[in-house]
Design a protein around this motif. Structure first.
Motif, PDB file in Angstrom:
ATOM      1  N   GLY A  83      -8.836  -9.091   0.933  1.00 18.40           N
ATOM      2  CA  GLY A  83      -8.166  -9.825  -1.032  1.00 18.40           C
ATOM      3  C   GLY A  83      -6.418  -9.204  -0.910  1.00 18.40           C
ATOM      4  N   GLN A  84      -5.976  -9.226  -1.987  1.00 21.63           N
ATOM      5  CA  GLN A  84      -4.811  -8.881  -3.231  1.00 21.63           C
ATOM      6  C   GLN A  84      -5.391  -6.866  -3.279  1.00 21.63           C
ATOM      7  N   ARG A  85      -5.831  -6.275  -2.704  1.00 19.63           N
ATOM      8  CA  ARG A  85      -6.505  -4.789  -2.983  1.00 19.63           C
ATOM      9  C   ARG A  85      -4.886  -4.168  -3.858  1.00 19.63           C
ATOM     10  N   THR A  86      -4.096  -4.892  -3.695  1.00 16.86           N
ATOM     11  CA  THR A  86      -2.718  -3.848  -3.759  1.00 16.86           C
ATOM     12  C   THR A  86      -2.336  -3.597  -4.774  1.00 16.86           C
ATOM     13  N   ARG A  87      -2.296  -5.481  -4.755  1.00 21.94           N
ATOM     14  CA  ARG A  87      -1.871  -5.853  -6.039  1.00 21.94           C
ATOM     15  C   ARG A  87      -2.371  -5.886  -7.430  1.00 21.94           C
ATOM     16  N   GLU A  88      -3.610  -5.443  -7.116  1.00 29.07           N
ATOM     17  CA  GLU A  88      -4.817  -5.430  -8.166  1.00 29.07           C
ATOM     18  C   GLU A  88      -4.697  -3.987  -8.935  1.00 29.07           C
ATOM     19  N   ALA A  89      -4.801  -3.278  -7.657  1.00 29.85           N
ATOM     20  CA  ALA A  89      -3.870  -1.943  -8.117  1.00 29.85           C
ATOM     21  C   ALA A  89      -2.751  -1.389  -9.153  1.00 29.85           C
ATOM     22  N   LEU A  90      -1.794  -2.087  -8.445  1.00 34.61           N
ATOM     23  CA  LEU A  90      -0.752  -1.795  -9.054  1.00 34.61           C
ATOM     24  C   LEU A  90      -0.911  -2.658 -10.984  1.00 34.61           C
ATOM     25  N   GLU A  91      -1.934  -3.580 -10.791  1.00 32.20           N
ATOM     26  CA  GLU A  91      -1.390  -4.355 -12.459  1.00 32.20           C
ATOM     27  C   GLU A  91      -2.541  -3.660 -13.125  1.00 32.20           C
ATOM     28  N   TRP A  92      -3.489  -3.036 -12.939  1.00 37.02           N
ATOM     29  CA  TRP A  92      -3.955  -1.077 -13.242  1.00 37.02           C
ATOM     30  C   TRP A  92      -3.214  -1.149 -14.285  1.00 37.02           C
ATOM     31  N   ILE A  93      -1.395  -0.611 -14.146  1.00 40.38           N
ATOM     32  CA  ILE A  93      -0.548  -0.124 -14.702  1.00 40.38           C
ATOM     33  C   ILE A  93      -0.343  -0.369 -15.822  1.00 40.38           C
ATOM     34  N   PRO A  94      -0.581   0.130 -17.208  1.00 34.41           N
ATOM     35  CA  PRO A  94       0.804  -1.283 -17.976  1.00 34.41           C
ATOM     36  C   PRO A  94       2.130  -0.871 -18.039  1.00 34.41           C
ATOM     37  N   GLY A  95       2.451  -1.578 -18.579  1.00 31.62           N
ATOM     38  CA  GLY A  95       3.793  -1.889 -18.458  1.00 31.62           C
ATOM     39  C   GLY A  95       4.791  -2.309 -16.858  1.00 31.62           C
ATOM     40  N   THR A  96       4.287  -2.957 -16.254  1.00 26.01           N
ATOM     41  CA  THR A  96       4.496  -3.204 -14.772  1.00 26.01           C
ATOM     42  C   THR A  96       3.685  -4.938 -14.753  1.00 26.01           C
ATOM     43  N   THR A  97       4.677  -5.425 -13.763  1.00 25.51           N
ATOM     44  CA  THR A  97       4.798  -6.936 -13.998  1.00 25.51           C
ATOM     45  C   THR A  97       4.796  -6.699 -12.451  1.00 25.51           C
ATOM     46  N   VAL A  98       3.917  -7.389 -11.750  1.00 26.15           N
ATOM     47  CA  VAL A  98       4.275  -7.497 -10.060  1.00 26.15           C
ATOM     48  C   VAL A  98       4.739  -9.042  -9.697  1.00 26.15           C
ATOM     49  N   ASN A  99       5.090  -9.298  -8.817  1.00 24.98           N
ATOM     50  CA  ASN A  99       6.127 -10.668  -7.924  1.00 24.98           C
ATOM     51  C   ASN A  99       5.539 -10.163  -6.751  1.00 24.98           C
ATOM     52  N   THR A 100       4.704 -10.787  -6.298  1.00 25.34           N
ATOM     53  CA  THR A 100       3.765 -10.874  -5.260  1.00 25.34           C
ATOM     54  C   THR A 100       4.309 -11.723  -3.829  1.00 25.34           C
ATOM     55  N   VAL A 101       4.519 -11.088  -3.323  1.00 22.80           N
ATOM     56  CA  VAL A 101       5.509 -12.384  -1.883  1.00 22.80           C
ATOM     57  C   VAL A 101       4.185 -12.131  -0.817  1.00 22.80           C
ATOM     58  N   GLU A 102       3.251 -13.331  -0.482  1.00 26.40           N
ATOM     59  CA  GLU A 102       2.543 -12.792   0.680  1.00 26.40           C
ATOM     60  C   GLU A 102       3.630 -13.958   1.662  1.00 26.40           C
ATOM     61  N   ARG A 103       4.464 -13.346   2.932  1.00 27.69           N
ATOM     62  CA  ARG A 103       4.819 -13.641   3.617  1.00 27.69           C
ATOM     63  C   ARG A 103       5.472 -12.849   4.477  1.00 27.69           C
ATOM     64  N   CYS A 104       5.521 -13.781   5.694  1.00 22.53           N
ATOM     65  CA  CYS A 104       6.202 -12.038   7.148  1.00 22.53           C
ATOM     66  C   CYS A 104       7.459 -11.718   6.864  1.00 22.53           C
ATOM     67  N   ALA A 105       7.653 -10.442   6.587  1.00 21.48           N
ATOM     68  CA  ALA A 105       9.205  -9.888   6.635  1.00 21.48           C
ATOM     69  C   ALA A 105       9.705  -9.873   7.859  1.00 21.48           C
ATOM     70  N   GLY A 106       8.990  -9.820   9.352  1.00 16.58           N
ATOM     71  CA  GLY A 106      10.296 -10.453  10.234  1.00 16.58           C
ATOM     72  C   GLY A 106       9.879  -9.445  11.239  1.00 16.58           C
ATOM     73  N   HIS A 107       9.466  -8.091  10.534  1.00 11.91           N
ATOM     74  CA  HIS A 107       9.901  -6.555  11.888  1.00 11.91           C
ATOM     75  C   HIS A 107       9.106  -6.845  12.851  1.00 11.91           C
ATOM     76  N   ASP A 108       8.011  -7.001  12.573  1.00 13.12           N
ATOM     77  CA  ASP A 108       6.970  -6.573  12.891  1.00 13.12           C
ATOM     78  C   ASP A 108       6.912  -6.185  14.097  1.00 13.12           C
ATOM     79  N   GLY A 109       6.480  -4.876  13.753  1.00  9.74           N
ATOM     80  CA  GLY A 109       5.915  -3.533  14.770  1.00  9.74           C
ATOM     81  C   GLY A 109       8.130  -3.279  15.729  1.00  9.74           C
ATOM     82  N   THR A 110       7.980  -3.415  16.884  1.00  3.18           N
ATOM     83  CA  THR A 110       9.014  -2.996  17.317  1.00  3.18           C
ATOM     84  C   THR A 110       9.877  -4.357  17.991  1.00  3.18           C
ATOM     85  N   TRP A 111       9.321  -5.296  16.950  1.00  8.12           N
ATOM     86  CA  TRP A 111      10.230  -6.615  18.059  1.00  8.12           C
ATOM     87  C   TRP A 111      11.035  -6.758  16.882  1.00  8.12           C
TER      88      TRP A 111
END
Ligand code: SF4
Ligand code: SF4
Length: 447
Positions: free
Chosen positions: A350-378
């Motif tokens: 699940g989205q555990r990191t997003r959940e934890a960041l949303e604990w923080i008052p005064g914080t909005t989280v824009n979540t992007v769930e898609r490959c950033a293309g780096h992928d190890g050494t590729w």
């Protein structure tokens, strides 16, 4: 038997049969590739995920028969080369994975192809060098060497030479090496009493990872500060080698086994002693949670480590559900664009990191769930760099959309690539890159 598309159950994963001589039999590999490629050609739903599927479908569409049987077997390897084993097609997209009788495991088919290439000597010096993260990190962080290596990585002439001789794209930004290795500077934990929760062990062992040890030790120190702040006693795994993921991506099973033989004897006693083992890099966590158990299914110590292994935010959120996390934050973070890397997605936590960041008052989280293309050494290889930036472009755009104060990814390498992409698109604005653990440490007001 009724055959229906998809399944309501979680996919099962068969162990990798790499010790069976047939695994490396060329005719058998081609036969399985043809079978699965044919299913994919009829389905095509993964076309947008990476370069492997478009390469396959182009080969089919340009063949004389317009079917997989019209594609030359020698061209199958072009598909294999485009796969960076992110596992997303298997874990999030494919309805034909086991227990479906079609038994499609595209990433493991690609892994088999890579292992065959490795065994038959079709691996470049560049690939062996790039995947030797521990050995290269040890050398590069020797005090008199580190400044020279970092300067060379930034110098256009040195990078041009590196591209020519090693095949590392001159344009790709490489992470700098740290002056002080993480493992050499871990302060001893305070002797907090161990408070086990219903969901979480009350003591933590940290597997540092090559990247945190040699490149970004600050992420490891942020984790220590968060644990300390929440009165969770920690220990550093006494000795560690690379988790083996880079070598797995090369299909080099012998080295994966040798690394496993260093790490598991260190980790298994900690697992058996009731520690939660935390690794601050998702690919390394996944290696222990999924890949080693599939490669060594008969090994009880590997299974014990798997069961004790946590993503740091998986642990912190479970710890919060146990009522044992301090939610008293001192500093709002503003707007955070947060990226979930592939190797976090496929852990199915699940989205555990997003959940934890949303604990923080005064914080909005824009979540992007898609490959950033780096992928190890590729993504730093000369022949794939452009493809990699193209795959990452939708992520760079969506990360930039809210004009964030911070851009963040659980994968520190993806985080760097996102920063690179934003700057190339001239879309970085005021955004600073910070790992989610860094953000949590800052929100606690710990400097
Ligand atoms: S594992 Fe990832 S890179 Fe490989 S084929 Fe699947 S989606 Fe593409
Ligand atoms: S991996 Fe599965 S979902 Fe993806 S194209 Fe092949 S059959 Fe379709």
């Amino acid at each position: 038997m009724t055959t229906r598309e998809g399944s309501l159950e979680a996919p099962t994963r068969h162990p990798v049969d790499w010790r069976n001589p047939e695994y490396f039999d060329e005719a058998s590999i081609y036969k399985e590739m043809e079978r699965i490629f044919d299913i994919c050609h009829g389905c095509r739903r993964c076309v947008s995920l990476c370069g492997a599927f478009p390469t396959l479908f182009d080969l089919v569409d340009e063949s004389s028969t317009l079917e997989v049987d019209g594609v030359a077997k020698a061209d199958y390897w072009r598909v294999v080369d485009q796969c960076y084993l992110c596992d997303v097609c298997y874990m999030t997209k494919c309805p034909y994975v086991p227990p479906h009788p079609w038994n499609v495991d595209f990433p493991h088919l690609m892994l088999r192809g890579k292992a065959y290439k490795f065994r038959t000597g079709r691996i470049s010096l560049r690939d062996k060098f790039l995947t030797s993260t521990d050995r290269v990190g040890k050398l590069a962080t020797i005090p008199v060497v580190v400044k020279m290596v970092n300067a060379a990585n930034q110098a256009p002439a040195a990078r041009a030479l590196m591209e020519k001789t090693l095949g590392v794209a001159a344009e790709a930004r490489l992470p700098p090496y740290a002056q002080d290795r993480f493992r050499d500077h871990v302060p001893p934990s305070l002797a907090w009493p161990v408070r086990n929760g219903a969901r979480t062990p009350g003591k933590v062992a940290i597997f540092a990872t090559c990247y945190v040890n040699y490149n970004e030790p600050g992420i490891g120190h942020d984790l220590l500060r968060i644990l300390e702040h929440n009165r969770i006693p920690y220990t550093l795994v006494e000795q560690e080698a690379c988790c083996g993921m880079p070598k797995l991506e090369l299909g080099d099973f012998a080295t994966v086994e040798a690394l496993k033989d260093v790490n598991i004897p260190m980790l298994a006693p900690l697992a058996q002693a009731g520690y939660a083992i935390l690794t601050p890099v998702p690919s390394c966590t996944l290696m222990f949670k999924q890949e080693l158990p599939l490669l060594f299914p008969e090994d009880p110590d590997v299974a014990a480590v798997r069961d004790a292994m946590y993503d740091p935010f998986e642990y912190l959120v479970a710890r919060d559900r146990d009522g044992l996390i301090d939610r008293n934050f001192k500093r709002p973070l503003g707007s955070v664009s947060y990226h979930i890397p592939c190797h976090s997605r496929v852990q199915n936590i699940g989205q555990r990191t997003r959940e934890a960041l949303e604990w923080i008052p005064g914080t909005t989280v824009n979540t992007v769930e898609r490959c950033a293309g780096h992928d190890g050494t590729w993504g730093v290889k000369r022949e794939f760099y452009e493809d990699s930036m193209r795959i990452g472009k939708p992520v760079f755009r969506r990360m930039a959309e809210p004009a964030p104060d911070y851009v963040s990814s659980d994968c520190p390498i993806a985080g760097r690539r996102i920063q690179e992409g934003l700057e190339k698109l001239d879309a970085a604005g005021r955004a600073r890159k910070a790992h989610p653990l860094t953000l949590l440490r800052m929100a606690y007001g710990l400097d």
